[in-house]
Design a protein around this motif. Structure first.
Motif, PDB file in Angstrom:
ATOM      1  N   VAL A 237       0.828  -1.213   0.000  1.00  0.00           N
ATOM      2  CA  VAL A 237       0.000   0.000   0.000  1.00  0.00           C
ATOM      3  C   VAL A 237       0.857   1.256   0.000  1.00  0.00           C
ATOM      4  O   VAL A 237       0.486   2.278  -0.602  1.00  0.00           O
ATOM      5  N   ALA A 269      -4.428  -1.226  -1.815  1.00  0.00           N
ATOM      6  CA  ALA A 269      -4.428   0.237  -1.892  1.00  0.00           C
ATOM      7  C   ALA A 269      -5.823   0.762  -2.217  1.00  0.00           C
ATOM      8  O   ALA A 269      -6.262   1.784  -1.675  1.00  0.00           O
ATOM      9  N   GLN A 294      -4.667   8.367  -3.469  1.00  0.00           N
ATOM     10  CA  GLN A 294      -4.359   6.950  -3.331  1.00  0.00           C
ATOM     11  C   GLN A 294      -5.201   6.099  -4.276  1.00  0.00           C
ATOM     12  O   GLN A 294      -4.702   5.198  -4.953  1.00  0.00           O
TER      13      GLN A 294
END
Length: 302
Positions: A237, A269, A294
Motif C-alpha cells: 500500500v 491500496a 491513493q
C-alpha cells in the motif's frame, strides 16, 4: 473514552512510579487506534482508544524487540506493558521515543504540505529504503509457533473478506470516481493468484502516517498493531500512498515483486483508500485529498 494526562499519570503512578514524575506531552495528531504521550525525553506511552486495539500492546512487547535488531530502519521497542487500572480497561505500553516527523509526499490537489512534516530529499532513495526494510522484514524467519494468519491485524485478512464492504464503498463514491474502473480493478485483484510461498512477516499497516523521517530521509517505521505472518501484499500500500509512478517502479524492482502480488497490493491500496475516503472525506479535506490520490494512483497501476 476520554484519555487525558491525569489518567496517564495515575496509571504510571500505580504501575511504574519511577516514571510518574517525568514530563508528559500528548502527541497530536494521534492515531486512530491509540492516544500517545511523550514521557520525558526518551519514552512514550501508548494507550488503546478501544477494545479493537486492546491486544496490540502485548503483541508488540513480545515481537518487536526480536525484530528490531534485524531491520535497517528503527522501530518502536516497548519496554513495559501496563495493566488495566484507574478505570482504564485495557493494557497499555511504554516504549522508547523515536524522533522524527511524518514524511511529506507531494501535496495533493494544490494543498500546502502540513506543518511538522519532513520533506523527503530524494523519493527514489526513499523507495529503495522501503524495499530494503520490507526485504529484511520478510527475510526474518517466522517463529515456528506462529501459524499463517496468526497475529494478523486489520490488513492481514484475505482480500476476499473485504469484498462486500469494498463494493459498498465503490457504490458510495460512484459520483466522484469511475465505478466501472474501480470494480474492474477490484475484481482483478480478487482473481489474482494468491501467495504460494512460505508465510513471511508483514507490517500490516504500512502507509505514510506510520513512517518517520529525519533530515530528508526515512528514519523509522512505527505502529505495528497489524503485525502478522502470511501474504505480504498488504505492505505494498505504501507504493500508492507515498511514491510516484517512477519511484513505484524503483520500489517494485528493488523488492522483486511478482505480477500477482503487485496486483493484490493494488487491491489493498484500493480497498483501504476507499474505506478511509468513505469514513473521513466528509470531515477532513486533507484526508479526502490524500485518499483521492491513493485511489487514483491504484487505478493507474504502475
Amino acid at each position: 473514552m476520554e484519555i487525558g494526562a491525569g489518567l496517564v499519570r495515575r496509571l504510571l503512578a500505580g504501575r511504574f512510579p519511577e516514571w510518574a514524575g517525568l514530563s508528559l506531552q500528548r502527541v497530536e495528531p494521534g492515531g486512530s487506534d491509540h492516544v500517545i504521550f511523550r514521557l520525558g525525553e526518551e519514552l512514550s506511552v501508548r494507550l488503546p482508544r478501544g477494545d479493537w486495539a486492546a491486544g496490540q500492546a502485548a503483541k508488540e512487547y513480545t515481537w518487536l524487540p526480536r525484530l528490531a535488531p534485524e531491520l535497517p530502519l528503527a522501530i518502536p521497542v516497548p519496554v513495559a506493558v501496563g495493566e488495566p487500572a484507574a478505570g482504564y480497561p485495557w493494557h497499555w505500553s511504554v516504549a522508547r521515543w523515536l524522533d522524527g516527523a511524518v514524511p511529506a509526499a507531494d501535496p495533493p490537489n494544490g494543498l500546502a504540505a502540513p506543518s511538522g512534516l519532513d520533506a523527503l530529499a530524494d523519493l527514489d532513495d526513499a523507495a529503495r529504503q522501503l524495499a530494503g526494510f520490507l526485504t529484511a522484514l520478510q527475510g526474518i524467519p517466522p517463529e515456528e509457533s506462529l501459524a499463517p494468519g496468526e497475529h494478523n491485524g486489520f490488513l492481514g485478512a484475505p482480500l476476499a473478506e473485504r469484498d462486500a464492504g469494498t463494493r459498498a464503498d465503490i457504490d458510495a463514491v460512484k459520483g466522484e470516481f469511475d465505478a466501472g474502473a474501480l470494480t474492474a480493478l477490484w475484481d482483478a485483484a480478487l482473481a489474482a493468484p494468491g501467495w504460494d510461498k512460505p508465510p513471511v512477516w508483514f507490517h500490516g499497516d504500512l502507509h505514510t502516517g506510520n513512517l518517520l523521517a529525519r533530515d530528508g530521509r526515512l528514519s523509522a517505521v512505527i505502529d505495528f498493531g497489524g503485525l502478522g505472518v502470511g501474504d505480504p501484499a498488504c505492505d505494498l500500500v505504501i507504493a500508492w500512498t507515498l511514491l510516484t509512478a517512477d519511484t513505484r517502479r524503483t520500489f517494485r524492482a528493488a523488492l522483486g515483486v511478482d505480477d500477482a502480488t503487485w496486483l493484490r497490493g493494488r487491491g489493498w491500496a484500493l480497498t483501504t483508500g476507499l474505506n478511509a475516503h468513505a469514513t473521513y472525506a466528509a470531515t477532513s479535506p486533507r484526508i479526502a485529498a490524500n485518499t483521492r490520490r491513493q485511489i487514483t494512483a491504484a487505478l493507474e497501476g504502475s
